[in-house]
Design an enzyme around this catalytic site. Structure first.
Site, short mmCIF file in Angstrom:
data_model
loop_
_atom_site.label_atom_id
_atom_site.label_comp_id
_atom_site.label_asym_id
_atom_site.label_seq_id
_atom_site.Cartn_x
_atom_site.Cartn_y
_atom_site.Cartn_z
N CYS A 65 19.88 60.52 45.19
CA CYS A 65 21.22 60.67 44.63
C CYS A 65 22.19 59.88 45.52
O CYS A 65 21.77 58.97 46.23
CB CYS A 65 21.62 62.14 44.48
SG CYS A 65 21.88 63.01 46.03
N HIS A 66 23.46 60.21 45.47
CA HIS A 66 24.45 59.45 46.24
C HIS A 66 24.34 59.71 47.75
O HIS A 66 24.24 58.78 48.54
CB HIS A 66 25.86 59.78 45.74
CG HIS A 66 26.93 58.88 46.28
ND1 HIS A 66 28.25 59.22 46.24
CD2 HIS A 66 26.88 57.66 46.87
CE1 HIS A 66 28.97 58.24 46.79
NE2 HIS A 66 28.17 57.29 47.18
#
Length: 107
Positions: A65-66
């Site tokens: 993810c980020h």
């Protein structure tokens, strides 16, 4: 589940003798379009429970993810579903961009 650093993931991906993992990017579609690790598969976090059957429980999976929080939650969920070969990309694509691919767009 194991944590994996961007550097170790890059080494893994560059090793032709090693089984390649499924790169499961759980960010939203707009984030995936902005930047991604080459070969990643988009499956937004909110869709994982509905799409879990699309994943092989025997495969090596790296959740991405980020910054690593959403992917950690997805990896925990997959673990509860019987997946055992799970890795969470520590620091997410933000850390990947800083340490492996400085040309990757950031947000």
């Amino acid at each position: 589940m194991q944590q994996i650093s961007p550097i170790h993931l890059a080494q893994w991906l560059a090793d032709p003798a090693r089984e390649q993992p499924v790169l499961l990017d759980v960010r939203e579609p707009w984030e995936f379009e902005k930047c991604r690790i080459e070969g990643s598969r988009s499956m937004p976090m909110r869709t994982v429970p509905l799409r879990v059957a699309e994943l092989d429980p025997e495969a090596e999976i790296v959740a991405i993810c980020h910054h690593g929080a959403r992917s950690f939650q997805v990896a925990m969920f997959l673990e509860q579903q019987g997946f055992s070969r799970l890795h969470n990309l520590h620091g997410g694509v933000a850390a990947w961009a800083q340490t492996v691919d400085p040309a990757m767009p950031t947000y």
